[in-house]
Design a protein around this motif. Structure first.
Motif, PDB file in Angstrom:
ATOM      1  N   GLN A 269       0.826  -1.208   0.000  1.00  0.00           N
ATOM      2  CA  GLN A 269       0.000   0.000   0.000  1.00  0.00           C
ATOM      3  C   GLN A 269       0.864   1.263   0.000  1.00  0.00           C
ATOM      4  O   GLN A 269       0.531   2.245  -0.670  1.00  0.00           O
ATOM      5  CB  GLN A 269      -0.943  -0.009   1.204  1.00  0.00           C
ATOM      6  N   GLN A 270       1.981   1.216   0.725  1.00  0.00           N
ATOM      7  CA  GLN A 270       2.910   2.345   0.700  1.00  0.00           C
ATOM      8  C   GLN A 270       3.553   2.488  -0.677  1.00  0.00           C
ATOM      9  O   GLN A 270       3.659   3.577  -1.234  1.00  0.00           O
ATOM     10  CB  GLN A 270       3.993   2.158   1.771  1.00  0.00           C
ATOM     11  N   SER A 272       2.362   1.588  -3.472  1.00  0.00           N
ATOM     12  CA  SER A 272       1.382   1.922  -4.517  1.00  0.00           C
ATOM     13  C   SER A 272       1.277   3.426  -4.754  1.00  0.00           C
ATOM     14  O   SER A 272       0.766   3.861  -5.791  1.00  0.00           O
ATOM     15  CB  SER A 272       0.005   1.368  -4.148  1.00  0.00           C
ATOM     16  N   ILE A 273       1.783   4.238  -3.816  1.00  0.00           N
ATOM     17  CA  ILE A 273       1.758   5.696  -3.977  1.00  0.00           C
ATOM     18  C   ILE A 273       2.559   6.112  -5.206  1.00  0.00           C
ATOM     19  O   ILE A 273       2.221   7.067  -5.898  1.00  0.00           O
ATOM     20  CB  ILE A 273       2.308   6.384  -2.709  1.00  0.00           C
ATOM     21  N   PHE A 274       3.628   5.348  -5.508  1.00  0.00           N
ATOM     22  CA  PHE A 274       4.512   5.708  -6.611  1.00  0.00           C
ATOM     23  C   PHE A 274       4.513   4.662  -7.721  1.00  0.00           C
ATOM     24  O   PHE A 274       5.543   4.390  -8.332  1.00  0.00           O
ATOM     25  CB  PHE A 274       5.939   5.925  -6.087  1.00  0.00           C
TER      26      PHE A 274
END
Length: 367
Positions: A269-270, A272-274
């Motif tokens: 999930q972290q 997926s920000i980039f």
């Protein structure tokens, strides 16, 4: 022909069956809801000729009335009114007049004899299943269904039922979800059907109440029919041969990684920000009992790391990050098995440890 109904009597069943109604219909009557009142029971029906939904409710009125009216106009008129507001329907041959409080509305209507209905199901096999079990089976698999795929059989949920099992499978050609429960089914032969995506969505809404009761599913050659206490859904089935899902399940368990599900999910999930919007790809690098997770986009990049259990091989592999996240959100155990492919042409299998009720297959990608 006139009748009076309250908002409370109309609104819940109307919400239940409104999902079938499309804004643009080839036949104007398909934008209507059929409202029938008989023997103290109010029944609302909608259809798009592929799916039929009916919702019934016991009420105090005893008159016998039947009429059609624009479904979405009706719900827009009544949805913001007080639940006890009385709505008066004045029914003429081609018009219906609605009066409520100080407001009045004029809508078109059709002869109820013109309202289409799906054929009655005959020669069907009946499967009894717990409502909550079916709800979970659908929820934990249907997210992998195709959407508007040219291969119609991918745009639905596959049911395979025999004397001892119910298997539910969904795939879009890139990922695959399998749910299997064991139960006694009184069937003469194995039955397989593909329920269309729209019907799956409406069925999910119908099952949304947490009622721990058994329900009957009727499966015929062309139709799926399920009836709860107050609601019925009938759907045509997709005609086609579903892919042999067993062929894509990995059989070589040599590269099996045990990983904490929550740690893995949070790291993805972290990352997926980039993730690049076009590829949605994330790279996983396995080394020294760790997974290094890399993602990048034009805005920046992310690197996260988690521990694994007893896997010190060096493997690099990339996946669609949203596929992995959706799988991890549907698994529930603390630790999961992740069986890595030994080549780019093979798939990856994720499942709970010591529980194969749900298995998820995802193909690697190149980024």
């Amino acid at each position: 022909m006139n009748t009076q109904l309250t908002v409370n009597e109309l609104l819940d069943p109307l919400h239940t069956i409104i999902g079938v109604v499309e804004n643009k219909q080839t036949l104007p009557i398909l934008s209507h809801v059929l409202i029938q009142l008989k023997n103290g029971e109010l029944t609302l029906t909608t259809t798009d000729m592929e799916i039929e939904l009916r919702s019934s409710k016991k009420i105090q009125a005893q008159e016998e009335v039947s009429f059609t009216i624009y479904a979405k106009d009706l719900i827009d008129i009544i949805r913001k009114l007080n639940a006890n507001t009385i709505i008066e329907f004045i029914i003429e041959e081609s018009k219906i007049y609605i009066k409520t409080n100080n407001n009045s509305f004029e809508l078109n209507t059709f002869n109820t004899a013109e309202f289409p209905s799906l054929p009655k199901i005959s020669n069907s096999e009946v499967i009894k299943i717990n409502r909550l079990t079916l709800k979970e089976l659908i929820k934990k698999t249907s997210f992998s269904m195709g959407s508007q795929d040219i291969r119609a059989y991918l745009n639905g949920l596959y049911f395979e039922v025999d004397k001892n099992n119910i298997i539910v499978v969904a795939t879009d050609g890139h990922r695959l979800s399998i749910g299997e429960i064991k139960q006694d089914n009184k069937l003469s032969d194995k039955k397989t059907v593909i329920l269309p995506r729209k019907a799956v969505i409406e069925l999910t809404k119908l099952l949304d109440k947490d009622e721990n009761t058994d329900i009957d599913i009727h499966l015929s050659e062309n139709y799926f029919h399920l009836k709860t206490q107050n609601t019925t859904i009938i759907s045509r089935l997709i005609d086609g041969n579903f892919p042999n899902y067993a062929q894509v399940i990995p059989s070589n368990y040599e590269n099996t990684v045990v990983v904490n599900r929550q740690d893995f999910l949070e790291s993805l999930q972290q990352a997926s920000i980039f993730v690049e919007e076009r590829t949605k790809g994330v790279k996983l690098a396995f080394k020294d009992n760790q997974i290094n997770i890399f993602s990048h986009s034009e805005r920046g990049q992310a690197k996260t790391k988690i521990e694994t259990n007893n896997f010190d091989k060096e493997v690099e592999i990339s996946f669609n990050i949203h596929y992995l996240i959706s799988i991890l959100e549907n698994l529930t155990t603390d630790d999961i098995n992740m069986i890595l492919p030994s080549s780019d042409s093979q798939s990856c299998l994720l499942s709970s440890i010591d529980d194969d009720t749900y298995q998820y297959v995802v193909m690697p990608m190149k980024i």
